[in-house]
Every structure is written in structure tokens, then in C-alpha cells.
Design an enzyme around this catalytic site. Structure first.
Site, short mmCIF file in Angstrom:
data_model
loop_
_atom_site.label_atom_id
_atom_site.label_comp_id
_atom_site.label_asym_id
_atom_site.label_seq_id
_atom_site.Cartn_x
_atom_site.Cartn_y
_atom_site.Cartn_z
N CYS A 1 -8.10 2.01 -1.42
CA CYS A 1 -9.39 1.56 -1.96
C CYS A 1 -9.28 1.36 -3.53
CB CYS A 1 -10.42 2.44 -1.69
SG CYS A 1 -10.78 2.48 0.12
C1 BEZ Z 1 -7.87 4.86 1.62
O1 BEZ Z 1 -8.33 4.04 0.78
O2 BEZ Z 1 -6.31 4.98 1.26
C2 BEZ Z 1 -8.47 5.73 2.61
C3 BEZ Z 1 -9.36 5.12 3.24
C4 BEZ Z 1 -10.17 5.50 4.14
C5 BEZ Z 1 -9.88 6.83 4.35
C6 BEZ Z 1 -8.74 7.41 4.01
C7 BEZ Z 1 -8.03 6.84 3.08
#
Ligand code: BEZ
Length: 210
Positions: A45
Site C-alpha cells: 500500500c
Molecule cells: C500490503 O500493503 O503490503 C499489505 C496489505 C494487506 C495486508 C498485508 C499487507
């Protein structure tokens, strides 16, 4: 509540990193991209938020507002934005909804009822100026979203909102488009000119109308 294409995008009031937002008032007259994150300080994200911030001129050129959401409080969002600035080399130049009690995530049905946590909150909605949902996507945590594709669909949606056409597989702006099934070939030639080709009675193409 399930939010499907063609539904009115649910309205809400929420605190964001750029102040309190009354969603329908905030987006009035604009196309909107609403995309969500399960929590702050997640790696994939982080890259997505920076990528969207860098693409902002493209969205502005398309009369499109962007709003993010993460299921964490406002103070945490502000701290995360500093990290995103350091890592991605850009300020987060759009509001991010603080949704610690999942009110907006639930309103948009972003959380799978059987999910043990909020990890499924990785949705993208494209919403039209008429407040209707035009596209809805859900991504897994492990795959970063392709915002070039979101931009491509936005171009297709804006074109098809203006002209009686549809876009073929893998269409890119400037390429030929498909004449809407609702239009006869004769009417298509009157509207779009001699560039209309009838490959099959149900598959007619035309150069992209301007
Ligand atoms: C991430 O953005 O890396 C992520 C999103 C949801 C759960 C775990 C990690």
C-alpha cells in the site's frame, strides 16, 4: 450492503487527512476514484499511495478526484504519509479517510464477511459525476494495483459516456472502438463517417470519435 456497478455510491461523512469530507458534496460534478487499504504501514500500500500521488496530474486532466481510505486513525495516517514521502519521493496529495471503526469499509462492502481481519480491504471504485458506481475491483494483499490500468478504464468510461461506443480488449486511447449494439450500421456511418467497418453484423468498429 453490496455495492455493484450502476448502484449509487453510498454517501458518508468522514475525517480525512485533508479535513472532514461529506463525500457527495466533496466529489460534486467530478469523476472519483475511491481506493482502500486494510491498515497503515503496509508495504504494498505504501508503494500504491506514492504511485497514485505521482499520477495526480493525469487524474486532474480527466476531471477526476482521488480519495484513499485506510482502516486506521488519522494520527497514524499522518505519520504514514511522512514515510510515504521519504520512500516514494512525493507528498500524498489527496485525502485519506480515517476509518478505524470500518464504517465506510462496511458501507462499501469492502470486507469479506468470513475474513478474519481487514486484509480484504483493497478495493477500487470508479464513481461517475452522477454518483453511480462505474467500476469495482478487489485486489489481494500480495499484488500491487496497476494504476495505469485504472487510468485506461477511466479513459474508456469517459469515452463511452460521451459516444455510443464500447472499447475492445486491451484498448488504448487512440485505437479503434466498437459501435454500440443499439446503433445500426447505417446510423453509425452517419454519425462516425466512412471509417465504420462491419466485421460481423454485431461487431462494427470505428476510429475513436473525438
Ligand atoms: C500490503 O500493503 O503490503 C499489505 C496489505 C494487506 C495486508 C498485508 C499487507
Amino acid at each position: 450492503m453490496t455495492v455493484r456497478i450502476g448502484d449509487e455510491a453510498p454517501d458518508f461523512t468522514a475525517d480525512t487527512t485533508q479535513g472532514r469530507v461529506h463525500f457527495h458534496d466533496w466529489k460534486k460534478g467530478s469523476w472519483t476514484i475511491l481506493f482502500s487499504h486494510p491498515r497503515d504501514f503496509t508495504p504494498v500500500c505504501t508503494t500504491e499511495l506514492g504511485t497514485v500521488a505521482k499520477m495526480m496530474p493525469e487524474f486532474v486532466a480527466r476531471n477526476t478526484k482521488v480519495i484513499g481510505l485506510s482502516v486506521d486513525p488519522l494520527e497514524s495516517h499522518h505519520t504514514w504519509e511522512k514515510d510515504i514521502g521519504e520512500v516514494m519521493g512525493t507528498a500524498v496529495n489527496f485525502p485519506m479517510i480515517a476509518d478505524p471503526n470500518r464504517a465506510v469499509a462496511m458501507l462499501y462492502d469492502m470486507i469479506h464477511p468470513n475474513a478474519s481481519d481487514t486484509a480484504t480491504v483493497r478495493s477500487v471504485f470508479i464513481i461517475g459525476p452522477d454518483n453511480k458506481v462505474k467500476l469495482s475491483l478487489t485486489y489481494p494483499a500480495s499484488a500491487g494495483r496497476n494504476f495505469d490500468e485504472i487510468l485506461r478504464v477511466l479513459d474508456a468510461l469517459q469515452l463511452t459516456a460521451k459516444f455510443p461506443v464500447a472499447t475492445p480488449a486491451n484498448w488504448r486511447p487512440g485505437q479503434d472502438v466498437i459501435v454500440a449494439l443499439s446503433m445500426s450500421t447505417e446510423d453509425a456511418r452517419k454519425t462516425f463517417g466512412d471509417g465504420v467497418k462491419e466485421l460481423k453484423p454485431y461487431l462494427r468498429t470505428t476510429p475513436q470519435p473525438k
